[in-house]
Design an enzyme around this catalytic site. Structure first.
Site, PDB file in Angstrom:
ATOM      1  CG  ASP A  32      -2.116  -1.664   1.115  1.00  0.00           C
ATOM      2  OD1 ASP A  32      -2.742  -1.184  -0.019  1.00  0.00           O
ATOM      3  OD2 ASP A  32      -2.384  -1.796   2.177  1.00  0.00           O
ATOM      4  CG  ASP A  57      -7.803  -4.602  -2.754  1.00  0.00           C
ATOM      5  OD1 ASP A  57      -8.868  -5.469  -3.372  1.00  0.00           O
ATOM      6  OD2 ASP A  57      -7.687  -5.166  -2.026  1.00  0.00           O
ATOM      7  CE  LYS A  70     -10.887  -3.595  -0.830  1.00  0.00           C
ATOM      8  NZ  LYS A  70      -9.782  -3.193  -0.642  1.00  0.00           N
ATOM      9  CG  LEU A  71     -13.082  -4.402 -10.834  1.00  0.00           C
ATOM     10  CD1 LEU A  71     -13.094  -5.620 -12.383  1.00  0.00           C
ATOM     11  CD2 LEU A  71     -12.487  -2.968 -11.616  1.00  0.00           C
ATOM     12  CG  HIS A  72     -19.668  -1.852  -6.875  1.00  0.00           C
ATOM     13  ND1 HIS A  72     -19.358  -1.252  -5.595  1.00  0.00           N
ATOM     14  CD2 HIS A  72     -20.384  -2.139  -6.913  1.00  0.00           C
ATOM     15  CE1 HIS A  72     -21.125  -1.961  -5.593  1.00  0.00           C
ATOM     16  NE2 HIS A  72     -21.730  -2.090  -6.380  1.00  0.00           N
ATOM     17  CB  ILE A  94     -23.536  -0.986 -15.394  1.00  0.00           C
ATOM     18  CG1 ILE A  94     -21.898  -1.052 -16.181  1.00  0.00           C
ATOM     19  CG2 ILE A  94     -23.568  -0.332 -15.303  1.00  0.00           C
ATOM     20  CD1 ILE A  94     -22.630   0.038 -18.270  1.00  0.00           C
ATOM     21  CB  ALA A  99     -20.956  -3.534 -20.451  1.00  0.00           C
ATOM     22  CB  THR A 100     -18.055  -1.588 -17.018  1.00  0.00           C
ATOM     23  OG1 THR A 100     -19.168  -0.876 -17.427  1.00  0.00           O
ATOM     24  CG2 THR A 100     -16.559  -0.792 -16.381  1.00  0.00           C
ATOM     25  CB  THR A 133     -10.962  -6.412   8.003  1.00  0.00           C
ATOM     26  OG1 THR A 133     -10.510  -5.848   6.904  1.00  0.00           O
ATOM     27  CG2 THR A 133     -11.866  -7.484   7.477  1.00  0.00           C
ATOM     28  NE  ARG A 169      -2.824  -4.139  12.232  1.00  0.00           N
ATOM     29  CZ  ARG A 169      -3.554  -4.185  11.005  1.00  0.00           C
ATOM     30  NH1 ARG A 169      -2.853  -5.603  10.066  1.00  0.00           N
ATOM     31  NH2 ARG A 169      -3.376  -2.686   9.965  1.00  0.00           N
ATOM     32  CD  GLN A 181      -8.378  -3.739   8.330  1.00  0.00           C
ATOM     33  OE1 GLN A 181      -8.849  -4.165   8.527  1.00  0.00           O
ATOM     34  NE2 GLN A 181      -7.573  -4.152   7.061  1.00  0.00           N
TER      35      GLN A 181
HETATM   36  O1  C5P Z   1      -2.315  -2.587   6.257  1.00  0.00           O
HETATM   37  P1  C5P Z   1      -3.554  -3.778   6.532  1.00  0.00           P
HETATM   38  O2  C5P Z   1      -2.795  -4.676   7.072  1.00  0.00           O
HETATM   39  O3  C5P Z   1      -4.459  -3.501   7.163  1.00  0.00           O
HETATM   40  O4  C5P Z   1      -3.823  -3.870   5.255  1.00  0.00           O
HETATM   41  C1  C5P Z   1      -4.851  -5.252   4.626  1.00  0.00           C
HETATM   42  C2  C5P Z   1      -4.747  -4.362   3.694  1.00  0.00           C
HETATM   43  O5  C5P Z   1      -6.204  -5.185   3.375  1.00  0.00           O
HETATM   44  C3  C5P Z   1      -5.657  -3.270   2.871  1.00  0.00           C
HETATM   45  O6  C5P Z   1      -4.743  -2.854   1.369  1.00  0.00           O
HETATM   46  C4  C5P Z   1      -6.684  -3.470   2.606  1.00  0.00           C
HETATM   47  O7  C5P Z   1      -6.771  -1.876   1.334  1.00  0.00           O
HETATM   48  C5  C5P Z   1      -7.194  -4.862   2.371  1.00  0.00           C
HETATM   49  N1  C5P Z   1      -8.355  -5.138   2.614  1.00  0.00           N
HETATM   50  C6  C5P Z   1      -9.278  -5.109   3.534  1.00  0.00           C
HETATM   51  N2  C5P Z   1      -9.738  -5.539   3.840  1.00  0.00           N
HETATM   52  C7  C5P Z   1     -10.883  -6.207   3.358  1.00  0.00           C
HETATM   53  C8  C5P Z   1     -10.583  -6.220   1.284  1.00  0.00           C
HETATM   54  C9  C5P Z   1      -9.283  -5.509   1.589  1.00  0.00           C
HETATM   55  O8  C5P Z   1      -7.982  -4.478   5.112  1.00  0.00           O
HETATM   56  N3  C5P Z   1     -12.139  -6.651   3.758  1.00  0.00           N
END
Ligand code: C5P
Length: 228
Positions: free
Chosen positions: A12, A61, A63-65, A67, A69-70, A116, A177, A186
């Site tokens: 990230d 990652d 995270k598509l969302h 229509i 066709a797109t 999360t 963690r 989180q």
């Molecule tokens: O830094 P950290 O361990 O919190 O990073 C978690 C990664 O997982 C981030 O890239 C975040 O975009 C991704 N993610 C998430 N929860 C989701 C899907 C993806 O935290 N449900």
């Protein structure tokens, strides 16, 4: 200790240079990397191809969302990059469109069930009338029906999911963690070993590694915890 493909490090970071520097610092401790929304618009897709060429596993990652066709065409485009994993939001129409776009490319599509970072208060604020757990399980059933390859969920939901999905269905958990570590934004978290014990096929770890003073040492500690 050798790299474990089940550990995806979330790169990230906001430039390819910073991402490459992180990969270099982690060295051979990690073989799987997630490229997310910070990096994708500034060369992250090409960077992922470079990682693939070096024999690494790559998770886009997006995270598509959108229509149907797109989403279908976007998935088809992303499949040409040669990555391993792609996320879409776990809405039935979006997941079906991604399954069509993925076709037989080898790219695996994951549905993001509930982020999360969202707790029950946040879900209530959005207007969802279900608990996080109910919403996750509904979306898991819809993911299977749509024909995608897995889901992203909190480690706290992995056990219930694992009990209801085929063995080869991927359950990928961020929100990981180390014991006693700062959770950041989180909310629904577990340790690496716990997440795998609950049935996660892969874990995603970002800041606990990328913000550590020595990312390689942090990654090695996580690998050790995965084996505990
Ligand atoms: O830094 P950290 O361990 O919190 O990073 C978690 C990664 O997982 C981030 O890239 C975040 O975009 C991704 N993610 C998430 N929860 C989701 C899907 C993806 O935290 N449900």
């Amino acid at each position: 200790m050798t790299a474990d493909p089940r550990l995806y490090v979330a790169l990230d970071l906001t430039s390819v240079e910073a991402a490459q520097d992180m990969v270099d610092r982690i060295g051979d401790a990690v073989i799987s990397y997630k490229v997310g929304l910070q990096l994708l618009p500034v060369g992250g897709a090409e960077f992922g191809q470079r990682l693939k060429a070096q024999g690494k596993n790559v998770f886009y990652d997006f995270k598509l969302h959108d229509i149907d066709a797109t989403v279908e065409k976007a998935t088809r485009s992303i499949a040409t990059l040669g990555a391993d994993l792609l996320t879409v939001h776990a809405r039935p129409d979006v997941m079906r469109a991604a399954a069509a776009g993925r076709d037989d490319s080898g790219l695996k599509v994951l549905g993001v069930t509930v982020l999360t970072s969202l707790d029950q208060q946040a879900l209530d604020d959005i207007g969802y009338y279900m608990t996080a757990e109910e919403l996750v399980m509904r979306r898991v059933a819809q993911a299977i029906e749509a024909g995608i390859d897995g889901v992203v969920s909190s480690p706290l939901e992995a056990e219930r999911i694992r009990a209801q999905v085929p063995n080869n269905f991927l359950v990928i958990t961020p929100g990981v963690r180390m014991p006693g570590e700062d959770k950041g934004d989180q909310k629904r978290v577990a340790t690496p070993g716990e997440a795998l014990g609950f049935g996660a096929s892969h874990i995603v770890v970002g800041r606990p590694i990328t913000a550590a003073s020595d990312p390689r040492v942090a990654a090695l500690a996580i690998l050790k915890n995965m084996q505990a």
